[in-house]
Write a protein that holds these residues in place. Structure first.
Motif, PDB file in Angstrom:
ATOM      1  N   GLN A 200       0.839  -1.201   0.000  1.00  0.00           N
ATOM      2  CA  GLN A 200       0.000   0.000   0.000  1.00  0.00           C
ATOM      3  C   GLN A 200       0.874   1.251   0.000  1.00  0.00           C
ATOM      4  O   GLN A 200       0.616   2.192  -0.741  1.00  0.00           O
ATOM      5  N   ILE A 201       1.910   1.214   0.849  1.00  0.00           N
ATOM      6  CA  ILE A 201       2.803   2.377   0.943  1.00  0.00           C
ATOM      7  C   ILE A 201       3.485   2.602  -0.401  1.00  0.00           C
ATOM      8  O   ILE A 201       3.586   3.733  -0.888  1.00  0.00           O
ATOM      9  N   ALA A 202       3.934   1.495  -1.025  1.00  0.00           N
ATOM     10  CA  ALA A 202       4.604   1.616  -2.323  1.00  0.00           C
ATOM     11  C   ALA A 202       3.652   2.204  -3.363  1.00  0.00           C
ATOM     12  O   ALA A 202       4.062   2.934  -4.259  1.00  0.00           O
ATOM     13  N   LYS A 203       2.356   1.907  -3.216  1.00  0.00           N
ATOM     14  CA  LYS A 203       1.376   2.451  -4.160  1.00  0.00           C
ATOM     15  C   LYS A 203       1.095   3.925  -3.905  1.00  0.00           C
ATOM     16  O   LYS A 203       0.380   4.564  -4.661  1.00  0.00           O
ATOM     17  N   GLY A 204       1.604   4.434  -2.768  1.00  0.00           N
ATOM     18  CA  GLY A 204       1.433   5.851  -2.505  1.00  0.00           C
ATOM     19  C   GLY A 204       0.455   6.159  -1.384  1.00  0.00           C
ATOM     20  O   GLY A 204       0.223   7.316  -1.066  1.00  0.00           O
ATOM     21  N   LYS A 205      -0.113   5.097  -0.771  1.00  0.00           N
ATOM     22  CA  LYS A 205      -1.009   5.355   0.364  1.00  0.00           C
ATOM     23  C   LYS A 205      -0.149   5.515   1.610  1.00  0.00           C
ATOM     24  O   LYS A 205       0.011   4.576   2.407  1.00  0.00           O
ATOM     25  N   LEU A 206       0.394   6.714   1.768  1.00  0.00           N
ATOM     26  CA  LEU A 206       1.408   6.910   2.804  1.00  0.00           C
ATOM     27  C   LEU A 206       0.830   7.004   4.210  1.00  0.00           C
ATOM     28  O   LEU A 206       1.566   7.027   5.186  1.00  0.00           O
ATOM     29  N   ASP A 207      -0.515   7.092   4.320  1.00  0.00           N
ATOM     30  CA  ASP A 207      -1.080   7.144   5.671  1.00  0.00           C
ATOM     31  C   ASP A 207      -1.324   5.728   6.207  1.00  0.00           C
ATOM     32  O   ASP A 207      -1.847   5.559   7.301  1.00  0.00           O
ATOM     33  N   THR A 208      -0.909   4.710   5.458  1.00  0.00           N
ATOM     34  CA  THR A 208      -1.031   3.328   5.942  1.00  0.00           C
ATOM     35  C   THR A 208      -0.136   3.124   7.163  1.00  0.00           C
ATOM     36  O   THR A 208       1.017   3.534   7.163  1.00  0.00           O
ATOM     37  N   ARG A 209      -0.718   2.513   8.212  1.00  0.00           N
ATOM     38  CA  ARG A 209       0.099   2.216   9.399  1.00  0.00           C
ATOM     39  C   ARG A 209      -0.161   0.779   9.814  1.00  0.00           C
ATOM     40  O   ARG A 209      -1.260   0.257   9.626  1.00  0.00           O
ATOM     41  N   ILE A 210       0.860   0.165  10.422  1.00  0.00           N
ATOM     42  CA  ILE A 210       0.711  -1.216  10.888  1.00  0.00           C
ATOM     43  C   ILE A 210       0.523  -1.198  12.394  1.00  0.00           C
ATOM     44  O   ILE A 210       1.184  -0.432  13.091  1.00  0.00           O
ATOM     45  N   GLU A 211      -0.379  -2.058  12.855  1.00  0.00           N
ATOM     46  CA  GLU A 211      -0.596  -2.167  14.293  1.00  0.00           C
ATOM     47  C   GLU A 211       0.566  -2.965  14.906  1.00  0.00           C
ATOM     48  O   GLU A 211       0.826  -4.088  14.484  1.00  0.00           O
ATOM     49  N   VAL A 212       1.247  -2.368  15.861  1.00  0.00           N
ATOM     50  CA  VAL A 212       2.387  -3.063  16.471  1.00  0.00           C
ATOM     51  C   VAL A 212       1.854  -3.948  17.599  1.00  0.00           C
ATOM     52  O   VAL A 212       1.287  -3.465  18.566  1.00  0.00           O
ATOM     53  N   GLN A 213       2.039  -5.274  17.435  1.00  0.00           N
ATOM     54  CA  GLN A 213       1.425  -6.201  18.399  1.00  0.00           C
ATOM     55  C   GLN A 213       2.409  -6.818  19.365  1.00  0.00           C
ATOM     56  O   GLN A 213       2.030  -7.409  20.358  1.00  0.00           O
ATOM     57  N   SER A 214       3.699  -6.732  19.048  1.00  0.00           N
ATOM     58  CA  SER A 214       4.668  -7.377  19.941  1.00  0.00           C
ATOM     59  C   SER A 214       5.926  -6.530  20.056  1.00  0.00           C
ATOM     60  O   SER A 214       6.112  -5.570  19.320  1.00  0.00           O
ATOM     61  N   GLN A 215       6.765  -6.925  21.016  1.00  0.00           N
ATOM     62  CA  GLN A 215       7.987  -6.166  21.273  1.00  0.00           C
ATOM     63  C   GLN A 215       9.193  -6.844  20.630  1.00  0.00           C
ATOM     64  O   GLN A 215      10.316  -6.412  20.824  1.00  0.00           O
ATOM     65  N   TYR A 235       8.274  13.686   3.671  1.00  0.00           N
ATOM     66  CA  TYR A 235       9.071  14.057   2.520  1.00  0.00           C
ATOM     67  C   TYR A 235       8.165  14.528   1.388  1.00  0.00           C
ATOM     68  O   TYR A 235       8.410  15.561   0.775  1.00  0.00           O
ATOM     69  N   GLN A 236       7.080  13.765   1.187  1.00  0.00           N
ATOM     70  CA  GLN A 236       6.168  14.129   0.111  1.00  0.00           C
ATOM     71  C   GLN A 236       5.490  15.469   0.394  1.00  0.00           C
ATOM     72  O   GLN A 236       5.419  16.326  -0.480  1.00  0.00           O
ATOM     73  N   ASP A 237       5.035  15.616   1.654  1.00  0.00           N
ATOM     74  CA  ASP A 237       4.385  16.877   2.027  1.00  0.00           C
ATOM     75  C   ASP A 237       5.319  18.046   1.798  1.00  0.00           C
ATOM     76  O   ASP A 237       4.936  19.070   1.227  1.00  0.00           O
ATOM     77  N   SER A 238       6.577  17.894   2.277  1.00  0.00           N
ATOM     78  CA  SER A 238       7.461  19.051   2.193  1.00  0.00           C
ATOM     79  C   SER A 238       7.855  19.310   0.740  1.00  0.00           C
ATOM     80  O   SER A 238       8.073  20.444   0.346  1.00  0.00           O
ATOM     81  N   ARG A 239       7.901  18.238  -0.063  1.00  0.00           N
ATOM     82  CA  ARG A 239       8.215  18.453  -1.478  1.00  0.00           C
ATOM     83  C   ARG A 239       7.065  19.208  -2.159  1.00  0.00           C
ATOM     84  O   ARG A 239       7.294  20.164  -2.899  1.00  0.00           O
TER      85      ARG A 239
END
Ligand SMILES: Nc1ncnc2c1ncn2[C@@H]1O[C@H](COP(=O)(O)OP(=O)(O)OP(=O)(O)O)[C@@H](O)[C@H]1O
Ligand SMILES: [Mg+2]
Length: 461
Positions: A200-215, A235-239
Motif C-alpha cells: 500500500q505504501i509503495a502504491k502511494g497510500k502513505l497514511d497506511t500504518r501497521i498495528e504493532v502487536q509485539s515487542q 518528505y512528500q508533504d514538504s516536497r
C-alpha cells in the motif's frame, strides 16, 4: 500464495523437529521395554532351572517327584532327563514337541558345559526360551533339568506396549500438526499484514500504518515500516509545499515582468524617464528571479548532499573582518555602523573558507536588511572545543512564535512586507545547512522591536 508458503514452511519445520525427536525416542523406549521383558523372562526360567537343580542335588539324585512342587511356582514346562539322555519326568504344562525343544546336541552340550540357554520356534511359530542345567551329585553327571517357557506372554506385553506407544505417538503427531499450524499462522499473520501494508505504501497510500502487536523483532519491523511511511509522507508533504512555494515565489516577479514589458511594448508611457523606470523594474525583477533560482539550486544540492566542502584551516577573525568590509557600503547607506570584537587575536577552525564567508555574509545582510537604525555588532570567541561567532542587531526582532521556523525554507516573518525588503526566505535555510555540514550549529535569540542575535558554533581545528 505467499501466505501459504510461509505457513507451510514454518509448520513443516516444526513437524520435522518433532519427528526428529519423537522417532528416536520411540525407538529407544521400545528397545528398553523389549530388553527388560525378555531379560525378566529369561531370568525367571534360569532361576527355576537352578532351583530344581539345587533341590535335586540336595536329594542326591534325579527326583521327578519334585515336579508337582515346581508346577506350583510357574507355568513353564519342566523336563527331567537322566544321565542317558532319556526323559525321566515332565511337568503338567509340558505339551510341546520334546525333540524340538531338547535335541541330542543339547544333551551333549549340557554334559560338557553344565548348562545351556537357547531360543526355539516351534511348528506353530511359538517362541520358547529353554534353559538347561545339569545335575551333578558327587562329581557325577546324573542328568539334567530343562525348563522351557513360552515367550508369548512377553510378546503380548511388548505388543500392547508398542500399541500404546504408537497411539501416543500418533496423538502427539496430531497435536504437533495442530500446534504448528496455529503457531505458523500466528507467526506469519503479522508478516502478511506488513507485506500488504508495504505494498500500500509503495502504491502511494502513505497514511497506511501497521498495528504493532509485539515487542520482538517482528514488532520492531512494524515500527520501522511505520516510521518509513511517516518519513515518506513528511518528505512528500514538504516536497509538495516546496513546489507550491517556488511557483508562488516565481509567479510574482513574472507577473511584474509581463505587466511592465506590455507597458513598454505598447508604449503606454508619457515620458522617456517613465520608460526608463519601467525597464529598471523589469531588470530588478529579472535579477530577483535569477537570485532565487541560484538559491534554489544551492539548497537543492545541499539537501541532496551533493555540495562538497573544501576543508582547510581558516582564521575566523580575518575572514569576518573581510566579510564586514564587503557589506560596509550597504550598511553605511542605511546609516548603520558595524562593530567587530574578538576575544583572541586568532581563532582557527577547520572549514571551507568560501562557505564560511557566505554564512557570515548572509547573516550580516539579514541584520542590515531588518535593522532600521542602531548598530550591528559582531563578536568572535572560543571555548575548549568550539569557535563561536555572534551577530547582534538592534532591528525589528522576530516574534517568539516564529523563531522555531526561522530556518525553514521560504519562511519569512512578515510575508507581505518582505517583498519590500526583497527576501525570499531561503537565506537562513542555506546558512543552517552549511553550518550543519561543518559539524556546527546555529542559534537565534530575539526580542521583538529590540533586536536579534544569531550565534554560530563550529568545532575548532
Ligand atoms: N536579523 C534579523 N532580524 C529580524 N528578522 C530577521 C533577521 N534575520 C532573519 N529575519 C527573519 O527571518 C526570515 C528568514 O530569513 P532568511 O534570510 O531566510 O530570508 P530572507 O532574508 O527573507 O530572504 P533571503 O532568501 O534573500 O535571505 C526573514 O524573512 C525575516 O523575517
Ligand atoms: Mg536573508
Amino acid at each position: 500464495m505467499m501466505r501459504r508458503r510461509i505457513d507451510i514452511k514454518l509448520g513443516l519445520a516444526i513437524l520435522l523437529i518433532f519427528l526428529l525427536v519423537l522417532l528416536p525416542l520411540g525407538f529407544v523406549v521400545d528397545r528398553l521395554f523389549v530388553t527388560f521383558f525378555y531379560n525378566k523372562a529369561h531370568q525367571q526360567v534360569n532361576e527355576l532351572a537352578a532351583h530344581y537343580v539345587k533341590m535335586s542335588e540336595a536329594e542326591h539324585g534325579l527326583s521327578p517327584d519334585l515336579l508337582p512342587t515346581m508346577e506350583e511356582f510357574s507355568k513353564s514346562a519342566v523336563y527331567i532327563m537322566n544321565a542317558d539322555g532319556e526323559l525321566a519326568g515332565t511337568s503338567r504344562h509340558s505339551n510341546q514337541d520334546l525333540s524340538l525343544l531338547i535335541t541330542k546336541e543339547d544333551l551333549v552340550q549340557l554334559e560338557r558345559e553344565g548348562s545351556i540357554d537357547k531360543e526355539v520356534t516351534d511348528s506353530h511359530r511359538q517362541d520358547y526360551y529353554v534353559s538347561g542345567k545339569s545335575i551333578i551329585v558327587n562329581g557325577q553327571h546324573q542328568g539334567g533339568v530343562f525348563v522351557a517357557s513360552s515367550m508369548s506372554e512377553v510378546q503380548q506385553s511388548i505388543s500392547s506396549i508398542r500399541r500404546m506407544l504408537t497411539i501416543a505417538g500418533i496423538g502427539g503427531f496430531l497435536l504437533a500438526i495442530g500446534f504448528s499450524t496455529i503457531f505458523a499462522r500466528k507467526m506469519s499473520r503479522p508478516l502478511m499484514q506488513m507485506e500488504r501494508a508495504t505494498r500500500q505504501i509503495a502504491k502511494g497510500k502513505l497514511d497506511t500504518r501497521i498495528e504493532v502487536q509485539s515487542q520482538d523483532e517482528i514488532g520492531t519491523l512494524a515500527i520501522a515500516i511505520n516510521e518509513m511511511a511517516r518519513d515518506l509522507q513528511h518528505y512528500q508533504d514538504s516536497r509538495n509545499e516546496f513546489i507550491a512555494n517556488i511557483s508562488h515565489e516565481l509567479k510574482t516577479p513574472i507577473t511584474y515582468l509581463e505587466g511592465y514589458t506590455d507597458i513598454v511594448l505598447n508604449e503606454l508611457y508619457d515620458t522617456e524617464e517613465e520608460r526608463q523606470q519601467y525597464l529598471q523594474v523589469i531588470r530588478a525583477e529579472a535579477r530577483r528571479i535569477n537570485l532565487l533560482i541560484n538559491d534554489l539550486f544551492e539548497l537543492a544540492k545541499l539537501q541532496e548532499g551533493k555540495e562538497q566542502l573544501y576543508m582547510e584551516a581558516v582564521e575566523i577573525c580575518s575572514l569576518t573582518e573581510n566579510a564586514i568590509l564587503k557589506v560596509a557600503m550597504k550598511a553605511k547607506e542605511q546609516g548603520l555602523a558595524i562593530s567587530f570584537r574578538s576575544d583572541l587575536a586568532e581563532v582557527v577552525v577547520n572549514a571551507d573558507a568560501a562557505r564560511m564567508e557566505q554564512v557570515i555574509l548572509n547573516l550580516l545582510y539579514n541584520a542590515i536588511r531588518y535593522t532600521k537604525e542602531g548598530e550591528i555588532s559582531v563578536h568572535v570567541t572560543q571555548d575548549e572545543e568550539n569557535m563561536s561567532l555572534s551577530i547582534s542587531d538592534t532591528g525589528s526582532g522576530i516574534p517568539e512564535e516564529d523563531l522555531p521556523y526561522i530556518f525553514d525554507r521560504f519562511y519569512r516573518v512578515e510575508k507581505s512586507r518582505s517583498r519590500v525588503y526583497g527576501g525570499s526566505g531561503l537565506g537562513l535555510a542555506i546558512v543552517h545547512k552549511w553550518v550543519e555540514l561543518h559539524g556546527g550549529n546555529i542559534r537565534v535569540e530575539s526580542q521583538l522591536g529590540k533586536g536579534t542575535k544569531f550565534e554560530i558554533k563550529v568545532p575548532l581545528l
